[in-house]
Design a protein around this motif. Sequence first.
Motif, PDB file in Angstrom:
ATOM      1  N   ASN A  22     106.785  59.451 -10.558  1.00  0.00           N
ATOM      2  CA  ASN A  22     106.566  58.167  -9.877  1.00  0.00           C
ATOM      3  C   ASN A  22     107.503  57.937  -8.697  1.00  0.00           C
ATOM      4  OD1 ASN A  22     104.448  57.415 -11.654  1.00  0.00           O
ATOM      5  ND2 ASN A  22     105.950  56.688 -13.150  1.00  0.00           N
ATOM      6  N   TYR A  23     108.025  59.027  -8.097  1.00  0.00           N
ATOM      7  CA  TYR A  23     108.848  58.936  -6.885  1.00  0.00           C
ATOM      8  C   TYR A  23     108.047  59.421  -5.676  1.00  0.00           C
ATOM      9  CZ  TYR A  23     113.198  58.125  -9.484  1.00  0.00           C
ATOM     10  OH  TYR A  23     114.179  57.598 -10.277  1.00  0.00           O
ATOM     11  N   VAL A  24     108.129  58.666  -4.572  1.00  0.00           N
ATOM     12  CA  VAL A  24     107.499  59.060  -3.303  1.00  0.00           C
ATOM     13  C   VAL A  24     108.496  58.770  -2.191  1.00  0.00           C
ATOM     14  CG1 VAL A  24     105.640  58.579  -1.653  1.00  0.00           C
ATOM     15  CG2 VAL A  24     105.140  58.621  -4.110  1.00  0.00           C
ATOM     16  N   SER A  25     108.629  59.697  -1.246  1.00  0.00           N
ATOM     17  CA  SER A  25     109.486  59.466  -0.076  1.00  0.00           C
ATOM     18  C   SER A  25     108.610  59.419   1.181  1.00  0.00           C
ATOM     19  CB  SER A  25     110.549  60.561   0.051  1.00  0.00           C
ATOM     20  OG  SER A  25     109.949  61.847   0.159  1.00  0.00           O
ATOM     21  N   LEU A  26     109.037  58.619   2.170  1.00  0.00           N
ATOM     22  CA  LEU A  26     108.271  58.419   3.403  1.00  0.00           C
ATOM     23  C   LEU A  26     109.178  58.663   4.605  1.00  0.00           C
ATOM     24  CD1 LEU A  26     105.786  55.585   4.211  1.00  0.00           C
ATOM     25  CD2 LEU A  26     107.709  55.975   5.751  1.00  0.00           C
ATOM     26  N   TYR A  27     108.634  59.362   5.624  1.00  0.00           N
ATOM     27  CA  TYR A  27     109.381  59.723   6.833  1.00  0.00           C
ATOM     28  C   TYR A  27     108.515  59.297   8.017  1.00  0.00           C
ATOM     29  CZ  TYR A  27     111.072  62.850   3.135  1.00  0.00           C
ATOM     30  OH  TYR A  27     111.518  63.365   1.945  1.00  0.00           O
ATOM     31  N   ALA A  28     108.997  58.326   8.836  1.00  0.00           N
ATOM     32  CA  ALA A  28     108.144  57.728   9.863  1.00  0.00           C
ATOM     33  C   ALA A  28     108.678  57.952  11.273  1.00  0.00           C
ATOM     34  CB  ALA A  28     107.984  56.238   9.589  1.00  0.00           C
ATOM     35  N   HIS A  29     107.762  57.729  12.268  1.00  0.00           N
ATOM     36  CA  HIS A  29     108.020  57.791  13.713  1.00  0.00           C
ATOM     37  C   HIS A  29     108.270  59.227  14.187  1.00  0.00           C
ATOM     38  CE1 HIS A  29     108.207  53.503  13.243  1.00  0.00           C
ATOM     39  NE2 HIS A  29     109.357  53.535  12.600  1.00  0.00           N
ATOM     40  N   LEU A  30     107.676  60.226  13.502  1.00  0.00           N
ATOM     41  CA  LEU A  30     107.896  61.632  13.861  1.00  0.00           C
ATOM     42  C   LEU A  30     107.271  61.947  15.227  1.00  0.00           C
ATOM     43  CD1 LEU A  30     108.352  61.525  10.739  1.00  0.00           C
ATOM     44  CD2 LEU A  30     107.352  63.818  10.643  1.00  0.00           C
ATOM     45  N   SER A  31     107.893  62.892  15.924  1.00  0.00           N
ATOM     46  CA  SER A  31     107.291  63.389  17.178  1.00  0.00           C
ATOM     47  C   SER A  31     106.191  64.393  16.864  1.00  0.00           C
ATOM     48  CB  SER A  31     108.358  64.027  18.068  1.00  0.00           C
ATOM     49  OG  SER A  31     108.974  65.122  17.406  1.00  0.00           O
ATOM     50  N   LYS A  32     106.379  65.185  15.794  1.00  0.00           N
ATOM     51  CA  LYS A  32     105.327  66.113  15.348  1.00  0.00           C
ATOM     52  C   LYS A  32     105.598  66.526  13.903  1.00  0.00           C
ATOM     53  CE  LYS A  32     107.531  70.264  17.327  1.00  0.00           C
ATOM     54  NZ  LYS A  32     107.304  71.460  18.186  1.00  0.00           N
ATOM     55  N   TYR A  33     104.537  67.086  13.260  1.00  0.00           N
ATOM     56  CA  TYR A  33     104.615  67.502  11.857  1.00  0.00           C
ATOM     57  C   TYR A  33     104.950  68.982  11.754  1.00  0.00           C
ATOM     58  CZ  TYR A  33     101.552  63.383  11.661  1.00  0.00           C
ATOM     59  OH  TYR A  33     100.995  62.151  11.827  1.00  0.00           O
ATOM     60  N   ASN A  34     105.503  69.339  10.621  1.00  0.00           N
ATOM     61  CA  ASN A  34     105.702  70.749  10.295  1.00  0.00           C
ATOM     62  C   ASN A  34     105.024  71.097   8.953  1.00  0.00           C
ATOM     63  OD1 ASN A  34     106.928  73.251  11.158  1.00  0.00           O
ATOM     64  ND2 ASN A  34     108.291  73.068   9.388  1.00  0.00           N
ATOM     65  N   VAL A  35     104.283  70.114   8.398  1.00  0.00           N
ATOM     66  CA  VAL A  35     103.579  70.304   7.131  1.00  0.00           C
ATOM     67  C   VAL A  35     102.200  69.658   7.233  1.00  0.00           C
ATOM     68  CG1 VAL A  35     105.647  70.401   5.675  1.00  0.00           C
ATOM     69  CG2 VAL A  35     104.595  68.180   6.197  1.00  0.00           C
ATOM     70  N   LYS A  36     101.361  69.914   6.237  1.00  0.00           N
ATOM     71  CA  LYS A  36     100.041  69.288   6.173  1.00  0.00           C
ATOM     72  C   LYS A  36      99.795  68.770   4.764  1.00  0.00           C
ATOM     73  CE  LYS A  36      97.789  73.759   5.385  1.00  0.00           C
ATOM     74  NZ  LYS A  36      96.765  74.705   5.881  1.00  0.00           N
ATOM     75  N   ARG A  37      98.792  67.912   4.644  1.00  0.00           N
ATOM     76  CA  ARG A  37      98.485  67.289   3.365  1.00  0.00           C
ATOM     77  C   ARG A  37      98.162  68.348   2.308  1.00  0.00           C
ATOM     78  NH1 ARG A  37      93.342  63.290   2.075  1.00  0.00           N
ATOM     79  NH2 ARG A  37      93.900  62.876  -0.108  1.00  0.00           N
ATOM     80  N   GLY A  38      98.710  68.133   1.102  1.00  0.00           N
ATOM     81  CA  GLY A  38      98.476  69.047  -0.012  1.00  0.00           C
ATOM     82  C   GLY A  38      99.457  70.203  -0.087  1.00  0.00           C
ATOM     83  N   GLN A  39     100.325  70.327   0.896  1.00  0.00           N
ATOM     84  CA  GLN A  39     101.275  71.443   0.926  1.00  0.00           C
ATOM     85  C   GLN A  39     102.443  71.177  -0.022  1.00  0.00           C
ATOM     86  OE1 GLN A  39     102.489  72.563   4.894  1.00  0.00           O
ATOM     87  NE2 GLN A  39     104.371  73.541   4.170  1.00  0.00           N
ATOM     88  N   LYS A  40     102.855  72.212  -0.734  1.00  0.00           N
ATOM     89  CA  LYS A  40     104.040  72.104  -1.585  1.00  0.00           C
ATOM     90  C   LYS A  40     105.282  72.339  -0.750  1.00  0.00           C
ATOM     91  CE  LYS A  40     102.048  73.495  -6.038  1.00  0.00           C
ATOM     92  NZ  LYS A  40     102.119  74.443  -7.182  1.00  0.00           N
TER      93      LYS A  40
END
Length: 325
Positions: free
Chosen positions: A245-263
Amino acid sequence: MSKVKYYYDSDTLSYRKIEQKKGRKLGLALIGVLGTFLAGFVLLVIYLNIPQLETPKEKAYRRELENMELQFDILNNRLKRDEDILREIAERDDNIYRLYFGAPPIPQELRNAGFGGINRYRNLEGFDNSEMIIESNKRLDKLTKQIVVQSKSLDEIADLAEQKEELLATIPAIQPIKNSDLKRMASGYGWRNDPFTKARKFHHGMDFSAPTGTPIYASGNGIVKRADANSTGYGNHVRIDHGFNYVSLYAHLSKYNVKRGQKVKRGDIIGFVGSTGRSVAPHLHYEIFKDGERINPRNFYYGSLTSEEFNEMLKASSLINETLD
C-alpha cells in the motif's frame, strides 16, 4: 450335651440332680437377647456421635474425595497460570509484534468472546459441585478459544516476518535526488505560500530544486504505475507502486526513463528534473502515499542520508516559504 449339675441333700444324705425350670431358661434367653440389643444400640449411638469412627470403605471414599479436591485445586492453579501466560503473550502480540509489522491489534472483544447459543453445560448440572465444575469448564473453553485466536495471530505475524525483508526493500527509503545535485531544499510538507496565488495552501509533498536534466532515482523497488502528463498540475510525472500500500510520485519531469508496467529497483534512474506542469522553476515535486493517503516524505530518507544531512533536510523542509508548484 449340657453338663449335668448335682446338689447334696442333707435330709437324705445323698446327691440329687438339679432340675432347671423351663421358665427360667426362657427368662435367661430373653435377658440375653435384650442385652445384645441394648449393647448394639449403645454402640450405634456412639458410632453416630463420634465422627472419627469410620469403616474401612468410608475411609477409602474419604481419601479418594480428598485426593480429587487436591487435584482440582492443582488444576485450577495450572489454569490460572496458563491464563496469565496467554494474557502476557497477547499483550506482547498487540503492543510489540503486530505494531512492529504494521498489523492492527486484535480487538479485545474477539479475544474474550464467549460461547453463545444453547446451554453447553447442561449435562454437568444436578451434582453437589455442579457450579464449581461448570465454572471450570467455562474457563477451560474460553482459554481454548483464546489459544486458537492467538495461534492464528502468530501465523499472521510469521507471514509478515517472511515479508519483512521484501517490505524493507520496496518501501521508499532514499532521497530521489542526490544531495550533490541539489541547489536547495525548496519547500517541505505542510502549509506553504502558493507561488501563483500567494495564498496559504497545503503542500502535500517536498520540492527538490535542481538543474533541468538532473537524474531522478526510484526511492524503492516497485512497478511503474503511471508515466504520463495526464494529472492536473503535475506535468510529466511517474508513479511507482511499491506494494504494501505504498506509492511514490515524481512530478514536473523534463523526460521519462521508464514506462508503465516496468519493474524498477531502488536507485534506478526513472526520469530527469524539469519544470513541466504547474511549476515556476526546474525542480522535483515528490510525494508518498500510504493506503491512498499522502504522508510526509521526510520520514523515508533513512537509506541515503547521514544524520547531519538528515538534520539539515529537516531544518530546510520545515521553513515556511513559497513552493515551486
